[in-house]
Enzyme design. Sequence first.
Site, mmCIF file in Angstrom:
data_model
loop_
_atom_site.group_PDB
_atom_site.id
_atom_site.type_symbol
_atom_site.label_atom_id
_atom_site.label_comp_id
_atom_site.label_asym_id
_atom_site.label_seq_id
_atom_site.Cartn_x
_atom_site.Cartn_y
_atom_site.Cartn_z
ATOM 1 N N ASP A 20 0.826 -1.199 0.000
ATOM 2 C CA ASP A 20 0.000 0.000 0.000
ATOM 3 C C ASP A 20 0.869 1.262 0.000
ATOM 4 O O ASP A 20 0.536 2.268 -0.621
ATOM 5 C CB ASP A 20 -0.872 0.047 1.262
ATOM 6 C CG ASP A 20 -1.752 -1.178 1.460
ATOM 7 O OD1 ASP A 20 -1.371 -2.258 0.985
ATOM 8 O OD2 ASP A 20 -2.800 -1.049 2.114
ATOM 9 N N GLU A 26 -6.733 -11.018 -5.010
ATOM 10 C CA GLU A 26 -6.462 -12.149 -4.102
ATOM 11 C C GLU A 26 -7.591 -13.171 -4.108
ATOM 12 O O GLU A 26 -7.550 -14.127 -3.341
ATOM 13 C CB GLU A 26 -6.208 -11.629 -2.682
ATOM 14 C CG GLU A 26 -4.900 -10.864 -2.583
ATOM 15 C CD GLU A 26 -4.725 -10.156 -1.239
ATOM 16 O OE1 GLU A 26 -5.760 -9.767 -0.657
ATOM 17 O OE2 GLU A 26 -3.583 -9.993 -0.799
ATOM 18 N N LYS A 41 -11.397 -9.264 -6.860
ATOM 19 C CA LYS A 41 -11.462 -8.508 -5.615
ATOM 20 C C LYS A 41 -11.122 -7.038 -5.836
ATOM 21 O O LYS A 41 -11.770 -6.152 -5.299
ATOM 22 C CB LYS A 41 -10.468 -9.118 -4.623
ATOM 23 C CG LYS A 41 -10.470 -8.458 -3.263
ATOM 24 C CD LYS A 41 -9.347 -9.035 -2.406
ATOM 25 C CE LYS A 41 -9.316 -8.444 -1.023
ATOM 26 N NZ LYS A 41 -8.056 -8.755 -0.327
#
Lengths: 755, 755
Positions: A348, A478, A591
Amino acid sequence: MNEFLKTDPWKLIEEKFDPARVKSSESLFALGNGVMGGRANFEEHYSGESLQGNYIGAIYYPDKTRVGWWKNGYPEYFAKVLNSAFWIGVDVKIDGEELDLARVKVKAFRREVDMRRSVLTRRMTVEMQNGAEVEVEAVRFLSLERREVGVIRYGVKPLNRKAVVTFSPYIDADVRNTDANYDEKFWEEVLTDGDAVQSRTKKSGFEVAWAQRVELEGASFECLTRPEKVMHRAEVEVEAGHSATLYKYTGICSSLNHEKGDLIAAARRVAEEGHAVGFDALLREQEEAWRKRWHSCDIMIEGDDESQQGIRFCIFMLLQTYTGVDTRLNIGPKGFTGEKYGGVTYWDTEAYCLSFYMATAGEQVARELLVYRYNQLDKAIENAAKLGFKDGAALYPMVTINGEECHNEWEITFEEIHRNGAIAYAILNYIRYTGDRHYLAEGGLEVLLSIARFWAQRITWSEARKKFVMLGVTGPNEYENNVNNNWYTSYIACWCLRYATESAAWVREHCPEEYRRICEKRHFDEKAETERWMYINDNMYFGEDKELGIFLQQDNYMDKEQVLVKDLDPRERPINQKWSWDRILRSCFIKQADVLQGIYLFQENFDVETIRRNFHFYEARTVHESSLSPCVHSILATRIGDMDKAYELYLRTSRLDLDDYNREVEEGCHVTSMAGSWMSVVEGFGGMRMKEGVLSFNPALPEEWRSLSFKVNYRGRVLTVKVSHEGLSVDNEGEPVEVELRGERLLLERHAEVK
Amino acid sequence: MNEFLKTDPWKLIEEKFDPARVKSSESLFALGNGVMGGRANFEEHYSGESLQGNYIGAIYYPDKTRVGWWKNGYPEYFAKVLNSAFWIGVDVKIDGEELDLARVKVKAFRREVDMRRSVLTRRMTVEMQNGAEVEVEAVRFLSLERREVGVIRYGVKPLNRKAVVTFSPYIDADVRNTDANYDEKFWEEVLTDGDAVQSRTKKSGFEVAWAQRVELEGASFECLTRPEKVMHRAEVEVEAGHSATLYKYTGICSSLNHEKGDLIAAARRVAEEGHAVGFDALLREQEEAWRKRWHSCDIMIEGDDESQQGIRFCIFMLLQTYTGVDTRLNIGPKGFTGEKYGGVTYWDTEAYCLSFYMATAGEQVARELLVYRYNQLDKAIENAAKLGFKDGAALYPMVTINGEECHNEWEITFEEIHRNGAIAYAILNYIRYTGDRHYLAEGGLEVLLSIARFWAQRITWSEARKKFVMLGVTGPNEYENNVNNNWYTSYIACWCLRYATESAAWVREHCPEEYRRICEKRHFDEKAETERWMYINDNMYFGEDKELGIFLQQDNYMDKEQVLVKDLDPRERPINQKWSWDRILRSCFIKQADVLQGIYLFQENFDVETIRRNFHFYEARTVHESSLSPCVHSILATRIGDMDKAYELYLRTSRLDLDDYNREVEEGCHVTSMAGSWMSVVEGFGGMRMKEGVLSFNPALPEEWRSLSFKVNYRGRVLTVKVSHEGLSVDNEGEPVEVELRGERLLLERHAEVK
């Protein structure tokens, strides 16, 4: 929209007390000063459900790994930033009865965080069981100017009768993490002494001291301190309509910055200084420090108060979480707002946060984030070696605090290796924006070549395809694991190989001395290695569906039953809560941005039609069950001119926590994804990009907004960009600079505003 | 070869005492009578390293799942067969000094298990620290005739002086599992009373009582019983050269077979009966019962004593583990020899063990194994529903004791679904061998149609290939996960669809009443469902490499770097210990028979050349790091006439535990894979197969053996097959029966021997 929070451009305000919302509000109203922070727990005792949380950046505990079935290569521990001493404690009694919001009648309640200055204020009127009615005002902040100081002003005013008010300000160092793998306590006492306590983290051996200096007019304190708990107590009799006001200055000093033997003294000194300066002066300092922070990063949205509040909240949380003063610090997914994800570093940081800090806090802050990874390079090489890679190949961890891998799920730990690409990309991103190419010679090249070495081994030759392939990876999506030829991972890997090759040549040419040092230190044989890298790059396999004109997320993706998100029964969403993991894996649902993440990062390589085709295909299949997803899709939607979609996706990102879409904000706020919200405004609607070394803006405003203005820090200047449906203007507070506005290059003079 | 064990055709013998080998020998010398069993722990106190283990089949504890990262669909618990009361305890003192092999000088030591009768005997001479020298003989067995009785004769003979010998026979119910997920104790006391103790398993609420009846000539016992520990003590003075002999009869009764309120009384009754019958008579019963067991299953190998001992050990362990007297019982991978794998049921039962029990213990025993799964069908349907499957689809668990899934690793639990195929195949295997087709109407068809329903949903249509595909599975090769189109799984799935279709038609035609009952109970619409099944079967995708002429284990297998096992550095083996999991996954190395498992099961569908090509390709890439692997390869090697390879692979399977190839026998023996060893002798070298309803033999003897003879129980007869390099003969102890010998059909008369 959140009916509990008032919409206000600069404040978070709640005006009701609801025990069921206490934990959520603790997350939303959390405070931080970049080096420490904590949840908005009440100062006084609260017997209802609450999640205590006070965190000090980089103070961690290596919690023994918990695993169902061990796999070779798993790490021994998961390093967690700890819940540390509850320094905000102030127990209060009214005529001997404890003030506890779970047990009194709350007649009025208002809590606010003023985001302009990071101050938490709570005002309430309560009726005690003994009949006393009191008004309470508690004001708290963590000083941004003095990073080791926390301040509280706690006032109690009896309303209907004279009352004896007892204040027991305390620091409780006997605390635990709720997410401990083995119900262990992570701290042990070093010393408790009067007004101070010092604790040590087990195994990792960090030490922290907390000291409190308390003041209550017309009263003196007795000391009730016992092991691991500092406590003072004072009583005053207060006439109805008058107030008794406690001031509490806490010093919080850690062994990161002090000698262990000096910690208690240091904490006392800090608390004492706070007291000497005084509450009001500290508050003025705080306001000034925060004014400066906001100066180069505010965003104003006219015509949409919720969006306005949403984006300011995002910026505010990011500013509270990281300020770039210490290369040992980084940005945990929940910042200082909760324990989840252990407060540790994920990709991130590079994929989302770097751009924000670079364009708001400035070059140096962004650079600190790069240096953090540079300092962990040798650990990344060890990590790769553990998995069987050789010759200085580096695999950065999925989750880390000190450079060692902490995550233990094979499909993520070993396979979600695209993180290595993001870490390399951050170097490009930084250099492209700042122009500081010399960073390559200082640290960048070492990181890049070590990452390139990893890819060169991880990518293998398929005799069957006569192409290089990358087998057994997990992409950003994921919801599928152990796939072959994940397009995003392969794309960023090949880019790494090219960028490392270019960077090596640049350093050789421009910094010959550093070049020699690097070659020697890293046993780098530029010619042989880069030739191999380029050979791989030139012969890499990339999947596409020619008929649809799209890149294929992974081999065999088109074998899945192609169902669209719009056809999903809403009762089955989010699928990660409603479906078995098995069903999720087998479905085509994605996702988070995966192919589109790659297209976003490398936009310059794709024409609009290609972006459009891929966007339509993948957006229709993406459930956005990661907070990191909608922002990327929003930016690309703007790029292809689908402003309705862009706006819809933006709304999902900017008020994710405020509106608690996922019903999980009580665990903490999605701090890193807030940088994504910022990106969708500045890079999406603002259309800011670096184009051939020039900062360019190509904005597009959602219908719903009257105007948008944002500030960016660019090579030492603050630029203010204003976009309305009528036009675009840029104001330059610094030296002249070339920019590109809607495709037109021009020189922006100092203090000039160009329309 | 194991230098500790003497090679003997009927016995396991060790003649040295080595503390480092204690745990391994505890596994190897373990005893069992099909309903309970235990490790060969010493009766007397032993302070060295040991793994206590006494297990009672089907008495389990649901141990709360331990998991690193929870996935939807994981089970809440893992049911484990428990370590139960240490019923064999006999503490011994010589002149007041405790006899403890870790503290005395062991001058002679011999332990043996006589496999002909399942009796464990230990003789030793030790010198105590107090100078006394004594000879000890301990004999122990678990009665096969009386399944609730355990018997011990423990004799002590002072050699160099008169000595006071103290015996303290005890039952210790305060025991734990070493593999408890949360260090919990699984048992709680119900009552301890004099000579008996009763305990209850937490959560699952099973109760077991143990009672001991002890006898020592010329001495009387005092009772030292305390909570959870029954103990008696007696002392005798013994002249040098004379013996004092303790007899201990233990009754072990569980709530599986008795009322809870009656358990202690029942256990006392059983112990008392044992005592009344007496040790010698019980021993004779044991010999007779075991003689009967061996009658229909012995294998004789001439010319290779190690192979002889190896195969007898396999048969012996299988006979000790399961006898088919109770449908609640099954065969745990370690039998009663250790805690590992929790004593619960895997697909090993259907894929490996069924053939053994069917051909040795008889039809009824094999049928019990089918009924075990039939009884758990509704749980299998629930299990599938939990994962999102509908309309009565059944997914049998990977690991179970009561029908509920216990395993929690998504790539296995959710994806290693080929187990469903093995459970269906067992029905075919049973019916083919026994001719008992009516079982379809009784239970078989319900299982088959529920499994077919699962496949029909799990297999999906690929619009890209215009074929049905099966995505996201793990084949028998667990060194790759989440692959697409695993050939084995797809093959057995399609076979299930066909077999369920055929079976439905058969039941409809032959058992109309049962057919109606089944259709109603299972809401079975034969026409619509079987049409769909056959449509899937007819349009299923199967991967192959046409150039190599092989079936492809999974999509993209040929993209992997093709390295051969022979080129692996021996220091890197076993790879599951030496490599990271990541590296294993990415390699082309195969843990165990996968494509070859399918070819083995469906041999009649493949010509020898196809088998040969696949064998050569996959054998070269298989590391056989599952004990279930070499036997299958050995059988196929025989089939293609590669006798050297067949023999080499056979050696790896039959003495796996005796020679402790994997250095892990201390955890327990690989009981289920022992059935594979039996298969490689009988089906491999013996060439036994059902061919169009006729039992056929097509033997091939390894060079190293002079002859092989084996017995099989076939439709009520015992056949003895003798193979030598000179010829083949079959002796029939029963009614005339048609058999096929080396391709020639003939009628085998009663008591006739055909050469």
